[in-house]
Design an enzyme around this catalytic site. Structure first.
Site, PDB file in Angstrom:
ATOM      1  N   HIS A 185       9.589  -0.380   8.614  1.00  0.00           N
ATOM      2  CA  HIS A 185       8.817  -1.606   8.816  1.00  0.00           C
ATOM      3  C   HIS A 185       8.857  -2.563   7.614  1.00  0.00           C
ATOM      4  O   HIS A 185       9.214  -3.728   7.737  1.00  0.00           O
ATOM      5  CB  HIS A 185       7.352  -1.254   9.079  1.00  0.00           C
ATOM      6  CG  HIS A 185       7.130  -0.345  10.238  1.00  0.00           C
ATOM      7  ND1 HIS A 185       7.255  -0.764  11.537  1.00  0.00           N
ATOM      8  CD2 HIS A 185       6.783   0.958  10.297  1.00  0.00           C
ATOM      9  CE1 HIS A 185       6.991   0.236  12.350  1.00  0.00           C
ATOM     10  NE2 HIS A 185       6.698   1.299  11.630  1.00  0.00           N
TER      11      HIS A 185
ATOM     12  N   ASP B   5       0.841  -1.204   0.000  1.00  0.00           N
ATOM     13  CA  ASP B   5       0.000   0.000   0.000  1.00  0.00           C
ATOM     14  C   ASP B   5       0.877   1.257   0.000  1.00  0.00           C
ATOM     15  O   ASP B   5       0.901   1.999   0.970  1.00  0.00           O
ATOM     16  CB  ASP B   5      -0.962   0.001   1.206  1.00  0.00           C
ATOM     17  CG  ASP B   5      -0.246  -0.051   2.550  1.00  0.00           C
ATOM     18  OD1 ASP B   5       0.926  -0.501   2.607  1.00  0.00           O
ATOM     19  OD2 ASP B   5      -0.842   0.387   3.556  1.00  0.00           O
TER      20      ASP B   5
HETATM   21 CA   LIG Z   1       2.858  -0.795   3.951  1.00  0.00          CA
END
Ligand SMILES: [Ca+2]
Length: 319
Positions: free
Chosen positions: A241, A9
């Site tokens: 992340h 995303d």
């Molecule tokens: Ca992401």
């Protein structure tokens, strides 16, 4: 070579992870599937196409879902304070990118690609788990044909980051995440327990740009807004992340794993919380019984992970 479908995303830390996958010599990036999360699916798909265009990535982009698996869940605002209004740190990405999407929707692209490459495809999922859950719902038999599913999401032995209980990717579609964690495919979860230990400092990013050329420069430009946001959490730099999940694919020895069934809380004040029942701990009958043991990352060699990311992002084929 690791054949990877990247479910994403984009998203600032997604952009870094995408460049890592594109640059790494042992990764064959065979598809990019978009999902909503850091922005609407229209925006994340545009961003995936934009990065594909700018970085000359051959893999197709298949557009994914823009709604939770359970359609009655309420809409939550996009995290524009972290990723910007354009999802790419407000760099001014064009409204329209002159590249087509793959004709299949993301979940069908995943199914068809896995079926065409049985036992060979690693799914790296760093957004909400919606596309993967829909692929499983449409064709449950693909679970045994996937090599591995590597997820960025969850928080196991610590607080969440969007509520005290939950991490954002999982909280964004808990029913989808529970379906993915409990399916009979091998899952490795790279959650906040390890990602929050990996901080890319400004100096490290600048060093990457110094050797990485234009590709790295664009990544650095995208990252500045996110780095400013992270000033309230870390002394200097950004938590990366999504790249941690990509590193796991090529360097699993840099992580410590714990095995056991995983469930995701769906509803209530702990909505989206991830809970593992470690294999070596006995309980009376529970909702964790008779489910596949999955792996959770509980330790990371953060310096080595950061070094590998830096080396990979700094590769510059134009030089
Ligand atoms: Ca992401």
């Amino acid at each position: 070579m690791h054949k990877v479908i990247f479910d994403t995303d984009p998203g600032v830390d997604d952009a870094m992870a995408l460049l890592f996958l594109h640059n790494h010599p042992e990764i064959d990036l065979i598809g990019i599937t978009s999902v909503f999360g850091n922005a609407s699916v229209e925006t994340t798909t545009r961003n995936a196409l934009y990065l594909k265009q700018q970085w000359h990535i051959p893999a197709p982009v298949a557009r994914g879902l823009g709604e939770t698996l359970n359609p009655s869940r309420p809409h939550v605002d996009w995290p524009t304070g972290i990723h910007g209004h354009d999802g790419l740190g407000n760099i001014g990405a064009p409204d329209v990118v002159d590249l087509p999407c793959h004709p299949l929707p993301a979940h069908r692209f995943i199914i068809e690609t896995v079926r065409a490459n049985p036992g060979e495809v690693t799914l790296v999922a760093v957004g909400r788990m919606t596309n993967l859950a829909l692929a499983l719902r449409d064709d449950p038999d693909i679970a045994v044909l996937v090599k591995e599913v590597v997820i960025m999401g969850g928080a196991f032995d610590m607080r969440g980051n969007i509520t005290p209980a939950a991490e954002a990717n999982i909280h964004g579609d808990p029913e989808a995440a529970d379906a993915v964690m409990t399916a009979p495919w091998p899952v490795v979860v790279v959650g906040l327990d390890v990602t929050e230990e990996t901080v890319m400092t400004r100096a490290r990013l600048a060093a990457i740009v110094a050797t990485g050329g234009e590709r790295a420069k664009l990544l650095s430009d995208i990252s500045q807004f996110y780095i400013d946001f992270y000033e309230q959490h870390v002394e200097d730099g950004m938590v990366i992340h999504d790249s941690c999940a990509c590193v796991y694919v090529v360097a699993p020895h840099l992580f410590t794993l714990r095995s056991g069934a995983i469930r995701v809380v769906c509803g209530g004040i702990a909505d989206g919380q991830t809970i593992q029942k470690a294999d070596d701990h006995l309980f009376p009958p529970s909702a964790w019984d008779n489910l596949p043991s999955q792996n959770v990352c509980v330790g990371i060699d953060a310096d080595a992970v950061l070094d590998l990311i830096s080396e990979t992002l700094a590769l510059n084929p134009a030089a």
